[in-house]
Design an enzyme around this catalytic site. Sequence first.
Site, PDB file in Angstrom:
ATOM      1  N   SER A 143     -34.508 -23.986  58.098  1.00  0.00           N
ATOM      2  CA  SER A 143     -33.895 -23.981  56.802  1.00  0.00           C
ATOM      3  C   SER A 143     -34.669 -24.962  55.665  1.00  0.00           C
ATOM      4  O   SER A 143     -35.998 -24.986  55.669  1.00  0.00           O
ATOM      5  CB  SER A 143     -32.471 -24.246  57.029  1.00  0.00           C
ATOM      6  OG  SER A 143     -31.792 -24.087  55.520  1.00  0.00           O
ATOM      7  N   HIS A 144     -33.806 -26.078  55.361  1.00  0.00           N
ATOM      8  CA  HIS A 144     -34.300 -27.106  54.369  1.00  0.00           C
ATOM      9  C   HIS A 144     -35.072 -28.052  55.061  1.00  0.00           C
ATOM     10  O   HIS A 144     -35.833 -28.883  54.497  1.00  0.00           O
ATOM     11  CB  HIS A 144     -33.179 -27.727  53.787  1.00  0.00           C
ATOM     12  CG  HIS A 144     -32.215 -28.149  54.666  1.00  0.00           C
ATOM     13  ND1 HIS A 144     -31.323 -27.419  55.496  1.00  0.00           N
ATOM     14  CD2 HIS A 144     -31.895 -29.454  55.181  1.00  0.00           C
ATOM     15  CE1 HIS A 144     -30.737 -28.211  55.863  1.00  0.00           C
ATOM     16  NE2 HIS A 144     -30.898 -29.350  55.790  1.00  0.00           N
ATOM     17  N   ASP A 307     -33.670 -23.040  49.031  1.00  0.00           N
ATOM     18  CA  ASP A 307     -34.192 -23.880  50.161  1.00  0.00           C
ATOM     19  C   ASP A 307     -35.293 -22.910  51.166  1.00  0.00           C
ATOM     20  O   ASP A 307     -35.687 -21.963  50.514  1.00  0.00           O
ATOM     21  CB  ASP A 307     -33.228 -23.998  50.827  1.00  0.00           C
ATOM     22  CG  ASP A 307     -32.483 -23.004  51.976  1.00  0.00           C
ATOM     23  OD1 ASP A 307     -32.410 -21.974  51.414  1.00  0.00           O
ATOM     24  OD2 ASP A 307     -31.986 -23.426  52.950  1.00  0.00           O
ATOM     25  N   ASP A 309     -35.162 -21.320  53.693  1.00  0.00           N
ATOM     26  CA  ASP A 309     -35.101 -19.874  54.087  1.00  0.00           C
ATOM     27  C   ASP A 309     -34.261 -18.997  53.124  1.00  0.00           C
ATOM     28  O   ASP A 309     -33.984 -17.949  53.625  1.00  0.00           O
ATOM     29  CB  ASP A 309     -34.401 -19.906  55.553  1.00  0.00           C
ATOM     30  CG  ASP A 309     -32.850 -20.499  55.727  1.00  0.00           C
ATOM     31  OD1 ASP A 309     -32.946 -21.422  54.714  1.00  0.00           O
ATOM     32  OD2 ASP A 309     -32.270 -20.092  56.423  1.00  0.00           O
ATOM     33  N   ASP A 311     -31.343 -19.471  51.752  1.00  0.00           N
ATOM     34  CA  ASP A 311     -30.006 -18.834  51.691  1.00  0.00           C
ATOM     35  C   ASP A 311     -29.067 -20.156  50.813  1.00  0.00           C
ATOM     36  O   ASP A 311     -27.997 -19.763  50.631  1.00  0.00           O
ATOM     37  CB  ASP A 311     -29.290 -18.986  53.202  1.00  0.00           C
ATOM     38  CG  ASP A 311     -29.616 -20.309  53.984  1.00  0.00           C
ATOM     39  OD1 ASP A 311     -30.320 -21.180  53.482  1.00  0.00           O
ATOM     40  OD2 ASP A 311     -29.179 -20.194  55.109  1.00  0.00           O
ATOM     41  N   ARG A 312     -29.681 -21.085  50.443  1.00  0.00           N
ATOM     42  CA  ARG A 312     -29.312 -22.089  49.876  1.00  0.00           C
ATOM     43  C   ARG A 312     -29.473 -22.206  48.131  1.00  0.00           C
ATOM     44  O   ARG A 312     -30.518 -21.301  47.993  1.00  0.00           O
ATOM     45  CB  ARG A 312     -29.382 -23.494  50.095  1.00  0.00           C
ATOM     46  CG  ARG A 312     -29.106 -24.005  51.498  1.00  0.00           C
ATOM     47  CD  ARG A 312     -29.304 -25.323  51.784  1.00  0.00           C
ATOM     48  NE  ARG A 312     -28.913 -25.563  53.102  1.00  0.00           N
ATOM     49  CZ  ARG A 312     -28.606 -26.853  53.404  1.00  0.00           C
ATOM     50  NH1 ARG A 312     -28.435 -27.809  52.780  1.00  0.00           N
ATOM     51  NH2 ARG A 312     -28.092 -27.201  54.576  1.00  0.00           N
ATOM     52  N   LYS A 406     -24.968 -16.997  53.668  1.00  0.00           N
ATOM     53  CA  LYS A 406     -25.095 -17.504  52.160  1.00  0.00           C
ATOM     54  C   LYS A 406     -26.407 -16.951  51.778  1.00  0.00           C
ATOM     55  O   LYS A 406     -27.393 -16.647  52.529  1.00  0.00           O
ATOM     56  CB  LYS A 406     -24.838 -18.881  52.271  1.00  0.00           C
ATOM     57  CG  LYS A 406     -25.960 -19.766  53.096  1.00  0.00           C
ATOM     58  CD  LYS A 406     -25.771 -21.169  53.004  1.00  0.00           C
ATOM     59  CE  LYS A 406     -26.720 -21.996  53.681  1.00  0.00           C
ATOM     60  NZ  LYS A 406     -26.365 -22.405  55.189  1.00  0.00           N
TER      61      LYS A 406
END
Length: 570
Positions: A143-144, A307, A309, A311-312, A406
């Site tokens: 992710s982030h 982000d 991946d 999703d944010r 998300k």
Amino acid sequence: MCSTTRWCGAPGGAKIGRRDIDAAQKRRKFLEIRFVEAGPFTDQRPGTSGLRKKTRVFEQAHYLETFVQAVLEAAAVPRGATLVLGGDGRYLNDRAVQTIVRVAAGNGVGRLIVGRDGLLSTPAASHLIRSRGAHGGIILSASHNPGGPDGDFGIKYNGQNGGPAPEALTERIFETASKLKGYRLADLGPVPVGEPGRRDLGGLVVEVVDPVADYLALMERLFDLDRIAAMFASGFRMRFDAMGAVTGPYAKTVLEGRLGAAPGTVVNGDPLPDFGGHHPDPNPAHAKELLAEMADADGPDFGAASDGDGDRNMIVGRGLYVSPGDSLAVLLANADLAPGYRGRVAGVARSLVTSRAVDRVADAMRLPCYQTPTGWKFFGNLLDAGLITFCGEESFGTGSDHVREKDGLWAVLFWLNVVAATGKSVSELLADHWARFGRDYFTRHDYEGLDPEVAAEVVGRVVERCAGGEKELAALGVDRAYEFEYVDPVDGSVSRNQGYCFEAGEARVLFRLSGTGTEGATLRCYVERYERRPDRLHLDAQTALADDIALARDLAGLDALRIGAPTTIT
Ligand code: VG1
Ligand code: CO
């Protein structure tokens, strides 16, 4: 670590001998499969969102293979099943995809749907699992967290509903990995994933797909894209910062392609193995350039970022960013403006540590509002059962029942839809919202890289306070303190130890330890306060929350433990 090889069964389940394999090889019908003795690994317990470790840990011999073997066994992926595979493009993504193809083939997986170049954003992967009726999917992402050889890598398994594996399954994966004696591997050369198409490898079909096409079709069904396009045609200007991560290709196709936003609207739009050296986390601390541009009087009308991946999301208006709790509340209040949600919102959910802004809207709309632990996996059952339509987390995560993750770009399109339909700017929408519902000031203070022993001391102190006498708490202005335990309303499963909450009048102070870090421990401290007074609706959050932040530091004994200022404030 030593590794030996012995022959074992072929896809289809039948035990076959060496002679059969030779014959099959000649006919090129079967894959050659062997059992590689390795492991076990006792540190493969997934956290808030999959297994995240330093890249070098994943680069150890047999480490990734063992985890994938554990996933396939624990999730009981049947022979011949279809799985989706892709990741955020960070360093190791390409090699990991090839490794997973070999382990999947070794375990009789029938079909792998792989994003082109091994890339899939997390929400797009979730959508592919659902739309293709796959048994599940393997998503490569931390992710982030920063990427690169010295950065982080991650892997997670999503089930048939497209959502992250629930806790019971992640525990089973961990237990399986801790006992495995090895994994099954098909001897395959590199499988090309650069162009869409199907390739039958003799037992396993690898289907490479354009990662963006299906996703755009889904957005087309949810939002009034023509109306947004008309807004861009009339001169509306936007900046989208993909932060060198996976959303770039999606954002370019959707915003610049479909919606006609000016070329160059999407910046940092090429996914890079190290995200260009950035921390791909869309918040004011890490998307500073975007905030600076949006602070300019001649800046764009609308800003957004996503982000690693995808999703944010962060939504930015001229001179201000939208706190994620507010974002969820504003979207719910305006749901009828989006064609895909008009008249069909069943309920909402937010994590415990997310501000209560959405609760007020749900109340006004007479909708149920659920409070879950941190992590998207806890929304899965509520979404599957049709109890909720929208959900969100304070960590810049917003989503709906269109997928089971998300979805960053989805939130951006939803906001654009609301802006286009109302003709109001982001700051006007927020001002209207606060005037109607009041404002829930919110901040999160992260204390990163703590010595785990020190972090344990802090938690010990919080636990003590939480269990402390009423008098002691009342002296601090705290009315109620509790440890959050979640009982899933759908399957009754219980998740303990999900954070500590202190309620003090209109304020809440919450603590928990992060479950996504790879170094030391991170204490997250969440502070919020509800405000209705019209003359106090437009303050800086840190100023509005100053007393509550001091209370939080006191409750956790941070001064006594000589823990200085937080490392990240959002
Ligand atoms: C963090 C966030 C949480 C989020 C999780 C995964 O977890 O707080 O809300 O669901 O990251 O998001 P933690 O345990 O570190 O607080 V992502 O975009 O990193 O997959
Ligand atoms: Co993410």
